[in-house]
Design a protein around this motif. Structure first.
Motif, short mmCIF file in Angstrom:
data_model
loop_
_atom_site.label_atom_id
_atom_site.label_comp_id
_atom_site.label_asym_id
_atom_site.label_seq_id
_atom_site.Cartn_x
_atom_site.Cartn_y
_atom_site.Cartn_z
N LEU A 68 0.84 -1.21 0.00
CA LEU A 68 0.00 0.00 0.00
C LEU A 68 0.87 1.26 0.00
O LEU A 68 0.58 2.23 -0.69
CB LEU A 68 -0.93 0.01 1.22
CG LEU A 68 -2.01 -1.08 1.26
CD1 LEU A 68 -2.86 -0.93 2.51
CD2 LEU A 68 -2.90 -1.01 0.04
N ILE A 69 1.96 1.23 0.78
CA ILE A 69 2.86 2.40 0.83
C ILE A 69 3.48 2.65 -0.54
O ILE A 69 3.53 3.79 -1.02
CB ILE A 69 3.95 2.20 1.91
CG1 ILE A 69 3.34 2.30 3.31
CG2 ILE A 69 5.05 3.26 1.77
CD1 ILE A 69 4.30 2.03 4.44
N ILE A 70 3.92 1.55 -1.21
CA ILE A 70 4.54 1.72 -2.54
C ILE A 70 3.52 2.25 -3.55
O ILE A 70 3.83 3.12 -4.36
CB ILE A 70 5.15 0.37 -3.01
CG1 ILE A 70 6.37 0.03 -2.14
CG2 ILE A 70 5.58 0.45 -4.47
CD1 ILE A 70 6.90 -1.38 -2.34
N GLN A 71 2.28 1.73 -3.47
CA GLN A 71 1.24 2.18 -4.41
C GLN A 71 0.90 3.66 -4.24
O GLN A 71 0.67 4.36 -5.21
CB GLN A 71 -0.04 1.36 -4.19
CG GLN A 71 -0.18 0.20 -5.16
CD GLN A 71 -1.47 -0.55 -4.91
OE1 GLN A 71 -1.61 -1.25 -3.92
NE2 GLN A 71 -2.44 -0.41 -5.79
N THR A 72 0.85 4.12 -3.00
CA THR A 72 0.41 5.50 -2.73
C THR A 72 1.58 6.45 -2.50
O THR A 72 1.36 7.62 -2.20
CB THR A 72 -0.54 5.53 -1.51
OG1 THR A 72 0.08 4.79 -0.44
CG2 THR A 72 -1.87 4.90 -1.82
#
Length: 345
Positions: free
Chosen positions: A141-145
């Protein structure tokens, strides 16, 4: 534990993480994280020991708090923008709240306080799952956002985690707590580079999982949880002692071991992005971590345990652990550095 129950819990763990990986909708991602949390709680509390129950309770409270904040922030974002999509995060308050919640989920400083305490209460295999598999969904999620986050905030979280991860482990005698601080420091390395080169975050995560698996499986094989008992390892299995010392040095990031690769590439990328000061602080923070890995190596290879009995050899109990995963993870934790040019291409 009943094998059917165990199979259900492990498949739920996998399912939760996969749902989060596959989702671009905040509600679905939140659901995956919740399934993940609920599946690992029984695994944590399976030994009915007060420590294990306490660890499971602490873990549940922190993860539930983080999940509630994610739900609140994504609802706020949907209310303002009219979309639940992860890529459309235009509201700065919502993005900051989501970053804080995800940082709490993976144990980034200053939201790291639960991590050593929880890991200390678990057995080594559940601890391994907590240190590796449970990091995957929030990191995805951190990489996506990442593009929507404030770069200063990510850099501050990364620097703080590497410093706290080094500083906190210095005074510990419990190996699980040392590995927890090691995890915090490695998460800092991953988070600081997310915006500039997400592929390096994935590389750092992969090498971290390999090295941590090797460390945890070795400790499980030798029934070791304290530095004092580490000193009796040389009499049981000299070869394993030597490889464990090398795995610990690999976690510290020394060449020519695998752990040097992600650190080297991350420092190179930070320098390319005109962040020499950040790169210098990160390199110095890695030195602090290296001290406690060296301390473990010293205790394991150069000291004899201060035993009251005349014999220093502990009981050689027959192990039931499969040695193939351990051998594979040790090999990969020690010998992957030569593939660096291929990765850089």
């Amino acid at each position: 534990m009943n094998p059917y129950v165990l199979a259900t819990l492990l498949s739920s763990l996998g399912l939760g993480t996969t749902i989060t990986f596959a989702s671009s909708h905040w509600l679905l991602a939140w659901m995956g994280l919740e399934i993940n949390t609920l599946a690992i709680i029984p695994l944590m509390a399976q030994h009915h020991h007060p420590r294990a129950v306490e660890a499971a309770t602490k873990y549940f409270l922190t993860q539930a708090t983080a999940a509630a904040v994610i739900l609140f922030a994504s609802t706020t974002n949907a209310w303002i923008t009219g979309e639940w999509n992860m890529t459309n995060m235009s509201n700065p308050i919502a993005t900051t709240m989501i970053l804080a919640a995800l940082a709490l989920k993976i144990g980034l400083a200053p939201m790291h306080f639960w991590m050593p305490e929880v890991l200390q209460g678990l057995d080594l295999l559940t601890g391994l799952i907590l240190s590796t598999w449970q990091k995957l969904a929030p990191l995805a999620l951190i990489i996506q956002t990442a593009p929507t986050f404030n770069p200063f905030l990510l850099t501050a979280l990364g620097l703080m985690s590497t410093l706290v991860g080094g500083w906190g482990g210095l005074n510990q005698t419990q190996l699980r707590k040392i590995l927890a601080y090691s995890s915090i420091a490695h998460m800092g390395w991953m988070i600081i580079i997310t915006q500039y080169a997400p592929q390096l975050t994935l590389l750092a995560l992969l090498t971290y999982i390999l090295m941590t698996s090797a460390a945890f499986l070795t400790l499980k094989l030798s029934y070791t949880t304290k530095i004092g008992t580490l000193a009796t390892m040389w009499s049981k299995s000299p070869l394993l002692t030597a490889t464990t010392a090398l795995v610990l040095l690999s976690l510290g990031g020394l060449p020519p071991l695998t752990g040097f690769m992600p650190k080297w590439l991350i420092l190179q990328e930070l320098t390319k992005q005109s962040l020499p000061l950040t790169a210098t602080v990160m390199a110095l923070a890695a030195l602090i971590s290296l001290y406690y890995y060296l301390r473990l190596c010293y205790a394991m290879t150069l000291t004899i345990s201060p035993n009251i009995v005349t014999s220093t050899t502990p009981w050689r109990t027959q192990t039931t652990q499969a040695s193939i995963p351990l051998a594979l993870s040790i090999m990969m934790a020690l010998a992957l550095l030569p593939i660096t040019p291929a990765i850089m291409i």
